[in-house]
Write an enzyme that holds these catalytic residues in place. Structure first.
Site, PDB file in Angstrom:
ATOM      1  NE  ARG A  15      45.157  36.765  31.397  1.00  0.00           N
ATOM      2  CZ  ARG A  15      45.124  37.972  30.811  1.00  0.00           C
ATOM      3  NH1 ARG A  15      46.125  38.818  30.950  1.00  0.00           N
ATOM      4  NH2 ARG A  15      44.071  38.320  30.091  1.00  0.00           N
TER       5      ARG A  15
ATOM      6  CB  SER B  68      37.487  34.061  33.476  1.00  0.00           C
ATOM      7  OG  SER B  68      38.836  33.765  33.720  1.00  0.00           O
TER       8      SER B  68
ATOM      9  CE  LYS C  48      40.090  39.036  29.966  1.00  0.00           C
ATOM     10  NZ  LYS C  48      39.238  38.088  30.674  1.00  0.00           N
TER      11      LYS C  48
HETATM   12  N1  TZP Z   1      40.777  39.122  34.105  1.00  0.00           N
HETATM   13  C1  TZP Z   1      39.868  39.993  34.511  1.00  0.00           C
HETATM   14  S1  TZP Z   1      40.577  41.467  34.928  1.00  0.00           S
HETATM   15  C2  TZP Z   1      42.130  40.895  34.563  1.00  0.00           C
HETATM   16  C3  TZP Z   1      42.046  39.589  34.123  1.00  0.00           C
HETATM   17  C4  TZP Z   1      43.186  38.762  33.710  1.00  0.00           C
HETATM   18  C5  TZP Z   1      43.355  41.721  34.695  1.00  0.00           C
HETATM   19  C6  TZP Z   1      43.631  42.153  36.091  1.00  0.00           C
HETATM   20  O1  TZP Z   1      44.825  42.878  36.140  1.00  0.00           O
HETATM   21  P1  TZP Z   1      45.131  43.964  37.239  1.00  0.00           P
HETATM   22  O2  TZP Z   1      46.428  44.580  36.774  1.00  0.00           O
HETATM   23  O3  TZP Z   1      45.327  43.255  38.554  1.00  0.00           O
HETATM   24  O4  TZP Z   1      44.007  44.944  37.251  1.00  0.00           O
END
Ligand code: TZP
Ligand code: MG
Length: 204
Positions: A37, A106, A135
């Site tokens: 990603r 998602s 995110k």
């Molecule tokens: N989609 C929803 S939350 C997120 C994504 C890509 C990020 C999650 O990252 P982390 O560091 O595991 O909280």
């Protein structure tokens, strides 16, 4: 199999760690699924990193998912793609990738999850379960109950995401998530292999 620990790469969180470095450690630590990603890099770089990860996941018999970039998923013959609510519709993605590929969508609500299943998704990403800074423009946190709620409405596997780490990953499993998705918890760990092993033991 769409089950177990799912590690997503991110190069912005820890200077010097490439997507391929992160994937290598995650696989070494026993992750079942890897997603590349990157919202910023150019296609050539993304492609080269994805190609490396494809070779590694094949060697480890793990699943390789590409975030967003369908053309790269096709170019490296990834196992699948993860798309958001504002990306191409699931049916179009299926048409482009081929019926045998995995499509993850998602979601952050029961309604989105039901729609994703109806549209032919193979799994849903659900979250953020807990608060996260990884995110940007995230939907509001769903909390753990949402996992149970969504699981009671759909048959396809659920990948919980957002703020998951070694102190709460067991709960994600207890609430019924098929997969636990992590980014910062592995990417920012001093020892990524050790951290992945720890998460794996706690989730499986
Ligand atoms: N989609 C929803 S939350 C997120 C994504 C890509 C990020 C999650 O990252 P982390 O560091 O595991 O909280
Ligand atoms: Mg997207």
């Amino acid at each position: 199999m769409l089950k177990g620990l799912y590690v997503i790469t991110d190069e912005t969180l820890y200077k010097g760690r490439t997507h391929a470095d992160i994937a290598k450690s995650a696989l070494e630590g026993g992750a079942n699924i890897i997603q590349i990603r990157d919202k910023n890099c150019n296609d050539r770089y993304f492609y080269e990193q994805a190609l490396e990860i494809k070779k590694m996941t094949k060697a480890y018999n793990a699943i390789f998912i590409v975030n967003d970039r369908i053309h790269i998923a096709i170019a490296v013959d990834a196992d699948g793609i993860n798309c958001g609510q504002k990306d191409l519709p699931c049916s179009v993605v299926k048409e482009l990738l081929g019926k045998d590929k995995i499509i993850g969508i998602s979601c952050s609500s029961v309604e989105m999850a039901i729609k994703a299943q109806e549209d032919g998704a193979d799994y849903i990403g659900l979250g953020p379960i807990f608060s996260t800074t990884t995110k940007v423009d995230c939907d509001k946190t769903t909390g753990l109950e949402m996992i149970k709620n969504v699981k009671s409405h759909i048959k396809i596997p659920v990948a919980a995401i957002g703020g998951i780490n070694s102190s709460n990953i067991n709960l994600v499993g207890e609430y019924g998530s098929d997969m636990a998705c992590v980014v910062s918890c592995v990417v920012c760990a001093d020892d990524m292999i050790k951290e992945t092993k720890k998460l794996n033991l706690l989730f499986n």
